[in-house]
Design a protein around this motif. Structure first.
Motif, PDB file in Angstrom:
ATOM      1  N   ARG A  32       0.850  -1.200   0.000  1.00  0.00           N
ATOM      2  CA  ARG A  32       0.000   0.000   0.000  1.00  0.00           C
ATOM      3  C   ARG A  32       0.882   1.246   0.000  1.00  0.00           C
ATOM      4  NH1 ARG A  32      -2.750  -0.713   5.428  1.00  0.00           N
ATOM      5  NH2 ARG A  32      -3.923   1.159   4.938  1.00  0.00           N
ATOM      6  N   PRO A  33       0.502   2.259  -0.749  1.00  0.00           N
ATOM      7  CA  PRO A  33       1.285   3.490  -0.750  1.00  0.00           C
ATOM      8  C   PRO A  33       1.304   4.147   0.640  1.00  0.00           C
ATOM      9  CG  PRO A  33      -0.266   3.460  -2.574  1.00  0.00           C
ATOM     10  CD  PRO A  33      -0.630   2.328  -1.682  1.00  0.00           C
ATOM     11  N   GLU A  45     -11.999  -5.437 -15.492  1.00  0.00           N
ATOM     12  CA  GLU A  45     -11.211  -6.653 -15.701  1.00  0.00           C
ATOM     13  C   GLU A  45     -11.259  -7.553 -14.465  1.00  0.00           C
ATOM     14  OE1 GLU A  45      -6.608  -7.869 -16.770  1.00  0.00           O
ATOM     15  OE2 GLU A  45      -7.438  -5.971 -17.507  1.00  0.00           O
ATOM     16  N   LEU A  46     -11.135  -6.955 -13.293  1.00  0.00           N
ATOM     17  CA  LEU A  46     -11.197  -7.739 -12.057  1.00  0.00           C
ATOM     18  C   LEU A  46     -12.582  -8.351 -11.870  1.00  0.00           C
ATOM     19  CD1 LEU A  46      -9.197  -5.423  -9.616  1.00  0.00           C
ATOM     20  CD2 LEU A  46      -8.421  -7.561 -10.660  1.00  0.00           C
ATOM     21  N   LYS A  47     -13.601  -7.568 -12.231  1.00  0.00           N
ATOM     22  CA  LYS A  47     -14.973  -8.063 -12.110  1.00  0.00           C
ATOM     23  C   LYS A  47     -15.217  -9.224 -13.062  1.00  0.00           C
ATOM     24  CE  LYS A  47     -19.691  -6.291 -11.684  1.00  0.00           C
ATOM     25  NZ  LYS A  47     -20.552  -5.073 -11.767  1.00  0.00           N
ATOM     26  N   ILE A  53     -10.338  -4.351  -2.541  1.00  0.00           N
ATOM     27  CA  ILE A  53      -9.137  -3.590  -2.178  1.00  0.00           C
ATOM     28  C   ILE A  53      -9.036  -2.339  -3.044  1.00  0.00           C
ATOM     29  CG2 ILE A  53      -6.612  -3.614  -2.224  1.00  0.00           C
ATOM     30  CD1 ILE A  53      -6.751  -6.586  -1.470  1.00  0.00           C
ATOM     31  N   LEU A  54      -9.274  -2.519  -4.344  1.00  0.00           N
ATOM     32  CA  LEU A  54      -9.183  -1.394  -5.275  1.00  0.00           C
ATOM     33  C   LEU A  54     -10.206  -0.315  -4.944  1.00  0.00           C
ATOM     34  CD1 LEU A  54      -7.739  -0.424  -7.862  1.00  0.00           C
ATOM     35  CD2 LEU A  54      -9.598  -1.471  -9.160  1.00  0.00           C
ATOM     36  N   LYS A  55     -11.442  -0.736  -4.677  1.00  0.00           N
ATOM     37  CA  LYS A  55     -12.500   0.236  -4.388  1.00  0.00           C
ATOM     38  C   LYS A  55     -12.242   0.984  -3.087  1.00  0.00           C
ATOM     39  CE  LYS A  55     -16.265  -1.894  -7.028  1.00  0.00           C
ATOM     40  NZ  LYS A  55     -17.591  -2.559  -6.982  1.00  0.00           N
TER      41      LYS A  55
END
Length: 297
Positions: free
Chosen positions: A36-37, A78-80, A90-92
């Motif tokens: 994570r940043p 793409e993930l969906k 995680i992305l959301k």
């Protein structure tokens, strides 16, 4: 004036020269600590403390930081399609809603006080937090949440504080304590990077603040301080002895200085060890490294 803290300023205009060549093209704030940043740790801490509006003070070359908080429709699709729901979640969690985040440019590197002052029009007449993403703090209750809870009783202005070795006091803003009430102290003086022999204590200011809007008015009149920069601690110090006062909170948690390479590496190891999916392998590797070093002695 409301006593509720819902806005936070994140000064991220620095060039990150200590991390060159990486920061030639990547803002230091989105360098990854495990996966994570750095800035995501600060955002998560702010959200846990009830912050609703996030104000970033940036500079030229920080476009990748702004993009990080934006939606990524192609990647999400793409993930969906691949039914990778865990990665999609995680992305959301990194997305920021429209109007939740704002960016202000600091055109000249004139210090932390000046960076905070640049956001004055977005703060208005209410208390606000300042968070430095370089300071990553691990622990049970997030640091800023601890401060918000203490602030509800104390009011005024509050800085996060921790004890440092006496020989390192010249690297910090140091508190002169009027009354020690345990985790909370009232402050009668603040000195920015004093000589070791002149330090009034070893209680150092760390990169978390809750400040009254009066601080912004003080910054309007500020002149250059230590290092030729406009120091935030100087503006806070003007409120000592006033009606609102200044307090330091000894927070529970471990602080990592991720503005330094050594601190960044230490944080990477510490956070990696805490992860269920990584901790076991990492711990075994560290044991092997230590054992090999001892065998070589």
């Amino acid at each position: 004036m409301s006593n509720k803290v819902t806005k936070a300023i994140f000064p991220v205009a620095g060039l990150g020269t200590r991390f060159l060549p990486a920061t030639k093209s990547v803002p230091k704030e989105i360098m990854t600590l495990v996966d994570r940043p750095l800035v995501q740790y600060a955002i998560d801490e702010a959200r846990a403390a009830g912050i609703k509006e996030f104000i970033f003070v940036t500079s030229r070359g920080k476009g990748a930081l702004e993009d990080y908080f934006d939606h990524a429709p192609q990647l999400e699709q793409e993930l969906k399609a691949k039914e990778k729901d865990d990665l999609l979640d995680i992305l959301k969690s990194t997305n920021m809603d429209s109007g939740e985040i704002a960016y202000v440019r600091q055109h000249k590197a004139l210090g932390l006080g000046h960076a905070v002052w640049c956001a004055r029009r977005l703060i208005g007449d209410e208390p606000f937090a300042v968070m430095l993403p370089d300071d990553v703090i691990s622990g049970g209750t997030p640091c800023l949440q601890q401060m918000v809870e203490a602030y509800e009783t104390s009011g005024g202005n509050m800085v996060a504080a921790m004890e440092v070795p006496r020989e390192k006091t010249s690297s910090y803003g140091i508190l002169d304590v009027a009354e020690d009430m345990g985790s909370l102290v009232s402050v009668k003086g603040m000195v920015e990077k004093p000589k070791v022999d002149d330090a009034p204590s070893n209680l150092a200011v760390i990169g978390r603040y809750i400040l009254s809007p009066q601080i912004l008015k003080n910054l309007n009149r500020m002149k250059e301080g230590a290092g030729g920069e406009i120091q935030l601690t100087d503006a806070i110090a003007q409120e000592i002895g006033g009606s609102e006062g200044v307090y330091g909170l000894r927070f529970n948690g471990r602080r990592f200085d991720c503005g330094s390479k050594a601190g960044f590496l230490q944080a990477t190891v510490a956070f990696g060890l805490e992860r269920e999916d990584l901790g076991g392998d990492l711990r075994r590797y560290l044991h092997e490294v230590v054992a090999a070093d001892k065998a070589a002695e």
